[in-house]
Design a protein around this motif. Structure first.
Motif, short mmCIF file in Angstrom:
data_model
loop_
_atom_site.label_atom_id
_atom_site.label_comp_id
_atom_site.label_asym_id
_atom_site.label_seq_id
_atom_site.Cartn_x
_atom_site.Cartn_y
_atom_site.Cartn_z
N GLN A 1 -31.27 -22.27 -11.70
CA GLN A 1 -31.16 -21.90 -10.29
C GLN A 1 -30.65 -20.46 -10.21
O GLN A 1 -29.54 -20.18 -10.67
N ILE A 2 -31.45 -19.59 -9.64
CA ILE A 2 -31.16 -18.16 -9.71
C ILE A 2 -31.29 -17.50 -8.34
O ILE A 2 -32.11 -17.88 -7.53
N ALA A 3 -30.43 -16.51 -8.13
CA ALA A 3 -30.52 -15.66 -6.93
C ALA A 3 -30.75 -14.23 -7.40
O ALA A 3 -30.07 -13.75 -8.31
N ILE A 4 -31.72 -13.55 -6.79
CA ILE A 4 -32.06 -12.18 -7.17
C ILE A 4 -31.57 -11.23 -6.07
O ILE A 4 -32.04 -11.29 -4.93
N LEU A 5 -30.61 -10.39 -6.43
CA LEU A 5 -30.10 -9.43 -5.46
C LEU A 5 -31.07 -8.27 -5.30
O LEU A 5 -31.90 -8.01 -6.18
N VAL B 1 -33.63 -18.47 -5.09
CA VAL B 1 -33.21 -18.26 -3.71
C VAL B 1 -33.93 -17.04 -3.14
O VAL B 1 -34.00 -15.99 -3.78
N GLU B 2 -34.48 -17.19 -1.95
CA GLU B 2 -35.14 -16.07 -1.29
C GLU B 2 -34.14 -14.93 -1.07
O GLU B 2 -33.00 -15.16 -0.68
N ARG B 3 -34.61 -13.70 -1.30
CA ARG B 3 -33.74 -12.54 -1.15
C ARG B 3 -33.20 -12.44 0.27
O ARG B 3 -32.05 -12.05 0.49
N SER B 4 -34.02 -12.80 1.25
CA SER B 4 -33.60 -12.70 2.64
C SER B 4 -32.40 -13.60 2.93
O SER B 4 -31.49 -13.24 3.68
N ARG B 5 -32.39 -14.78 2.31
CA ARG B 5 -31.27 -15.70 2.51
C ARG B 5 -30.00 -15.15 1.86
O ARG B 5 -28.91 -15.20 2.43
N LEU B 6 -30.16 -14.63 0.63
CA LEU B 6 -29.01 -14.05 -0.07
C LEU B 6 -28.46 -12.87 0.71
O LEU B 6 -27.24 -12.75 0.90
N ASP B 7 -29.35 -11.97 1.18
CA ASP B 7 -28.91 -10.80 1.94
C ASP B 7 -28.18 -11.22 3.22
O ASP B 7 -27.18 -10.60 3.62
#
Length: 199
Positions: free
Chosen positions: A33-37, A70-76
């Motif tokens: 499970q990964i998030a890309i900044l 994780v979608e970048r928009s959600r992380l942002d």
């Protein structure tokens, strides 16, 4: 003469060297499970950081379907709600809190730089875009950097003349996008078991 002989020897060895299976940067069965900044950038093309993040995501979905990304928009959006910048990701408590909210085990962060406008004079005139990205994979629980690398890419176009009109085969924007696509594909590849040269 020696310099050319040395270069030829290196090129010859690279051509003869067998490709081997290279393991992924991290175990994607564990870090699945990964998030890309958004990649930080000092490029005059200010959107390349977000574009590279999106390109990596698209390529990862193709080569590593076992990953939950994780979608970048959600992380942002989460980071903006908490007034966080990319450098805050290195703060262990903040990292763990973000991981809990997003449900991720690993973060990808990095930088990207793209330079454009080099002209090489030879048989043809070329306009060249060069770029590089630094990538870090960070354990969401410990804030430890698990893996870090630099990747480089180059794209070029030639000049053509029609009557008195002179123009390039590709625009500057197209060259930048070519570089981003190369980097995105290359970065995603290291997350999978792939063939390459051991050195």
């Amino acid at each position: 003469m020696r310099r050319w002989a040395g270069a030829a020897l290196v090129a010859g060895l690279a051509g003869c060297a067998p490709q081997v299976w290279i393991p992924p940067a991290v175990d994607t069965q564990i870090y699945n499970q990964i998030a890309i900044l958004t990649f930080e950038t000092d490029s005059p093309f200010r959107k390349v950081g977000a574009q590279l993040s999106d390109e990596v995501l698209v390529n990862l979905l193709q080569v590593a379907p076992e990953l939950s990304i994780v979608e970048r928009s959600r992380l942002d959006a989460v980071m903006q709600e908490r007034s966080l910048a990319s450098q805050d990701i290195l703060d262990p408590p903040t990292l763990r809190e973000l991981a809990r909210i997003l449900g991720v085990k690993i973060f990808m962060t990095g930088t990207v730089s793209i330079f454009l406008g080099d002209i090489r004079t030879g048989k043809f005139q070329e306009r060249v875009a060069t770029g590089y990205a630094t990538i870090r994979l960070i354990d969401a629980r410990t804030a430890r950097v698990l893996w870090a690398r630099r990747r480089d890419a180059t794209a070029s176009t030639i000049m053509f003349q029609e009557g008195e009109s002179v123009s390039w085969m590709k625009t500057d924007g197209q060259l930048v996008q070519d570089v981003i696509r190369q980097l995105g594909s290359d970065i995603a590849l290291v997350m999978t078991r792939h063939k390459g040269y051991a050195w």
